[in-house]
Write an enzyme that holds these catalytic residues in place. Structure first.
Site, short mmCIF file in Angstrom:
data_model
loop_
_atom_site.label_atom_id
_atom_site.label_comp_id
_atom_site.label_asym_id
_atom_site.label_seq_id
_atom_site.Cartn_x
_atom_site.Cartn_y
_atom_site.Cartn_z
N SER A 148 1.57 -0.85 -1.29
CA SER A 148 1.73 0.60 -1.22
C SER A 148 2.31 0.99 0.12
CB SER A 148 0.37 1.30 -1.38
OG SER A 148 0.47 2.69 -1.12
N TYR A 162 -8.40 2.43 0.65
CA TYR A 162 -7.21 2.08 -0.12
C TYR A 162 -6.08 1.67 0.81
CZ TYR A 162 -3.03 2.76 -3.01
OH TYR A 162 -1.84 2.58 -3.66
#
Length: 258
Positions: A148, A162
């Protein structure tokens, strides 16, 4: 050159391939002629996706909640019972948690790292025999870990565990690439920016937030399904066989143009 991007006949596992980025990748792989396994946490979602995806090609959907090592090992054993070799594993299944710093709970760490970091490691470890059986010097097997942008640059999204987990999977990809090169297995990280998925639904539902986001993207749009699928097809094809240990950004220029 006519078969440079050909993946016909290859067998590919995509975790979390029922929705979001995984679904985009799965549809692209099926249209390109690969046999594709996808997973979902929910059995009914897996069954519905299999019915839909089989319209595009040879697809099997399995229910697998990869929140712990036991479930991940069970998925690997299911694949082993069905296939003698596996040409690619795409670790796409992911989990997130969002809250302001003051309210961010300790319980938001272990499950995020279990799915986003430990799960991909365990799956690769357990599927090594199948990956080694499929790989050769001329055409290695592939591991693609979906990272990501939030794991590479600071995105103010209040998803602390995350973001840390995605930074971890980027580095784990490099470590595994070095470890597995001699076994004819490549490992790369694909680093997406913003795509029209459930994780961006709250942004896309607000016109002001959408405008603000698009102003930050040099190419001035969200990613399309072909953008992420095309990159994964490239990595799985002969065109991508000499790449390992790399981070490939598909983010409209958000990282490289800063």
């Amino acid at each position: 050159m006519s078969n440079l991007f050909d993946i016909r006949g290859k067998t590919i596992l995509i975790t979390g391939g029922v929705h979001g980025l995984g679904r985009m990748i799965a549809e692209g792989m099926l249209r390109a002629g690969a046999k594709v396994y996808v997973t979902s946490r929910k059995a009914d979602a897996a069954a519905a996706a299999e019915t839909e995806l089989r319209q595009l090609g040879d697809c099997v959907a399995l229910a697998a909640d990869l929140v712990n090592a036991e479930a991940t090992v069970a998925l690997a054993n299911e694949i082993k019972s069905r296939e003698p070799r596996l040409h690619a594993v795409i670790n796409n299944a992911g989990k997130t948690w969002g809250a302001p710093l003051e309210q961010f709970p300790d319980k938001a760490w272990n499950p995020i790292f279990a799915v986003n970091v430990q799960g991909p490691f365990t799956l690769v470890r357990e599927l090594l025999p199948l990956l080694q059986a499929a790989g050769s010097e001329d055409d290695p097997s592939r591991v693609i870990n979906i990272g990501s942008l939030a794991g590479s640059v600071v995105e103010r999204i209040d998803a602390f565990s995350y973001s840390a987990s995605k930074a971890a999977i980027h580095h784990l990809s490099r470590v595994l690439a070095a470890e597995l090169a001699e076994r004819h297995i490549t490992v790369n990280a694909v680093v997406p920016g913003y795509f029209p998925t459930q994780m961006t639904a709250h942004i896309r539902s607000d016109e002001d937030q959408t405008h603000e986001l698009l102003e930050r993207i040099p190419l001035a749009r969200l990613g399309h399904a072909d953008d992420i699928a095309g990159l994964c097809i490239f990595l799985c094809s002969r065109a991508g066989r000499y790449m390992t240990g790399a981070e490939l950004y598909v983010d409209g220029g958000m990282s490289g143009c800063r």
